[in-house]
Structure formats: structure tokens, C-alpha cells
Design a protein around this motif. Structure first.
Motif, PDB file in Angstrom:
ATOM      1  N   ASP A  40       0.802  -1.221   0.000  1.00 51.59           N
ATOM      2  CA  ASP A  40       0.000   0.000   0.000  1.00 51.59           C
ATOM      3  C   ASP A  40       0.840   1.278   0.000  1.00 51.59           C
ATOM      4  O   ASP A  40       0.409   2.297  -0.514  1.00 51.59           O
ATOM      5  CB  ASP A  40      -0.922   0.047   1.215  1.00 51.59           C
ATOM      6  N   ASP A  57      -4.347  -5.822  -5.644  1.00 50.95           N
ATOM      7  CA  ASP A  57      -5.067  -6.588  -4.627  1.00 50.95           C
ATOM      8  C   ASP A  57      -5.549  -7.925  -5.188  1.00 50.95           C
ATOM      9  O   ASP A  57      -5.609  -8.922  -4.474  1.00 50.95           O
ATOM     10  CB  ASP A  57      -6.275  -5.809  -4.108  1.00 50.95           C
ATOM     11  N   ARG A  72      -7.425  -3.081   5.990  1.00 52.89           N
ATOM     12  CA  ARG A  72      -8.469  -2.774   5.017  1.00 52.89           C
ATOM     13  C   ARG A  72      -8.900  -4.045   4.306  1.00 52.89           C
ATOM     14  O   ARG A  72      -8.255  -5.077   4.406  1.00 52.89           O
ATOM     15  CB  ARG A  72      -7.996  -1.746   3.997  1.00 52.89           C
ATOM     16  N   MET A  75      -9.622  -4.298  -2.477  1.00 49.34           N
ATOM     17  CA  MET A  75     -10.249  -3.368  -3.406  1.00 49.34           C
ATOM     18  C   MET A  75     -10.459  -4.067  -4.746  1.00 49.34           C
ATOM     19  O   MET A  75      -9.607  -4.836  -5.180  1.00 49.34           O
ATOM     20  CB  MET A  75      -9.385  -2.126  -3.604  1.00 49.34           C
ATOM     21  N   THR A  79      -6.380   0.535  -9.744  1.00 47.29           N
ATOM     22  CA  THR A  79      -5.650   1.529  -8.964  1.00 47.29           C
ATOM     23  C   THR A  79      -4.554   2.222  -9.778  1.00 47.29           C
ATOM     24  O   THR A  79      -3.726   2.921  -9.214  1.00 47.29           O
ATOM     25  CB  THR A  79      -5.000   0.860  -7.739  1.00 47.29           C
ATOM     26  N   SER A  86      -2.632   3.413  -1.579  1.00 53.44           N
ATOM     27  CA  SER A  86      -3.297   4.152  -0.498  1.00 53.44           C
ATOM     28  C   SER A  86      -3.853   5.497  -0.961  1.00 53.44           C
ATOM     29  O   SER A  86      -4.628   6.121  -0.243  1.00 53.44           O
ATOM     30  CB  SER A  86      -2.339   4.347   0.676  1.00 53.44           C
ATOM     31  N   TYR A  91      -9.799   3.269  -1.351  1.00 57.81           N
ATOM     32  CA  TYR A  91      -8.992   2.865  -0.200  1.00 57.81           C
ATOM     33  C   TYR A  91      -9.632   3.358   1.091  1.00 57.81           C
ATOM     34  O   TYR A  91      -9.820   4.545   1.289  1.00 57.81           O
ATOM     35  CB  TYR A  91      -7.589   3.447  -0.349  1.00 57.81           C
TER      36      TYR A  91
END
Length: 143
Positions: A40, A57, A72, A75, A79, A86, A91
Motif C-alpha cells: 500500500d 489486490d 483494510r 479493493m 488503482t 493508499s 482505499y
């Protein structure tokens, strides 16, 4: 004659072709490696490979082993438009333990929010670029 050595005045972060050591598992049957760490807090470019169809992820085993203390949930969105994972709008750091996020009432429970341990079991990869570099236009355009 001996080779000339010494500081070449080139920061690690200034070489876009360099990737960091990222704990991952390579399997010839998979198109991409499986990440075995929290990435992250590093520029995504340091991972060394890119799946244009999925976020990191999707390839990270960190989310396959739910545990107490996970910061967390996985996701699902892409991204690639941000430097660090992050920085992504999706996020959300868990704030109330056992999987609750700021946008949850605390009563909801999802499969990915069931925890089995409070001890970290994966490495956390970090990157500390030089302070001067964070303000440079180059940094903003390349990471």
C-alpha cells in the motif's frame, strides 16, 4: 586497473526501470506473480509488473488469509491512476476492528472481514524517496 566506484549521485527513486524487492511467488501456470506482502505504501511502479485488467489486490495473497488487525479489505477497482494504492479513492482503512470501515455501521459482516489472528503474517514493503524529490515535477509525473 581497478574499476572506479563510488556514489554516482543517482537516487534509486530516479531510475524508472528499477523495481524494488517485493516478496512474491511465481508460478508458471499464472500470468502474474502472487504478491505476499502489503504494498500500500510504495509507488506501484516499483512492483515490477503490471496487470492492466486488475488491481494488485487481485494478485495479493494478503487478502486470502483474513485475520484480526487487517487494515483494510480487498479493493476491486483499478488503482493505476494513482501513485500509491493508499491514494486510491476506494482505499478505506478499518477504524473499529474486525473489519468495520468508516462507512459501515458496525453491524455488517463480509466474508473478507472475518479474522483468525491478530499477528501480522506478511511483510510490509515501504519506500522512502528523498524529501527533495517529493516536490519535483518528475516525481509527480513518473510515480
Amino acid at each position: 586497473s581497478e574499476p572506479k566506484t563510488g556514489d554516482k549521485k543517482v537516487d534509486f527513486s530516479n531510475v524508472p526501470e528499477i523495481s524494488a524487492y517485493i516478496p512474491q511467488i511465481r508460478d508458471a501456470t499464472l500470468p502474474f506473480p502472487v504478491l505476499a506482502c502489503d504494498v500500500d505504501s510504495i509507488p506501484q511502479t516499483l512492483i515490477g509488473w503490471n496487470d492492466e485488467n486488475h488491481s494488485y489486490d487481485f494478485h495479493n495473497m494478503l487478502f486470502d488469509v483474513p485475520r484480526q488487525g487487517m487494515k483494510r479489505s480487498k479493493m476491486t477497482g483499478n488503482t493505476r491512476g494513482v501513485t500509491n494504492i493508499s491514494d486510491c479513492s476506494e482505499y478505506k482503512v478499518k477504524s473499529r476492528g474486525y473489519g468495520a470501515t468508516d462507512d459501515m455501521s458496525g453491524d455488517e459482516e463480509r466474508e473478507s472481514d472475518i479474522f483468525i489472528s491478530d499477528t501480522p503474517i506478511f511483510s510490509i514493503v515501504k519506500h522512502w524517496p528523498p524529501e527533495w524529490q517529493k516536490t519535483q515535477e518528475w516525481w509527480k509525473n513518473n510515480f
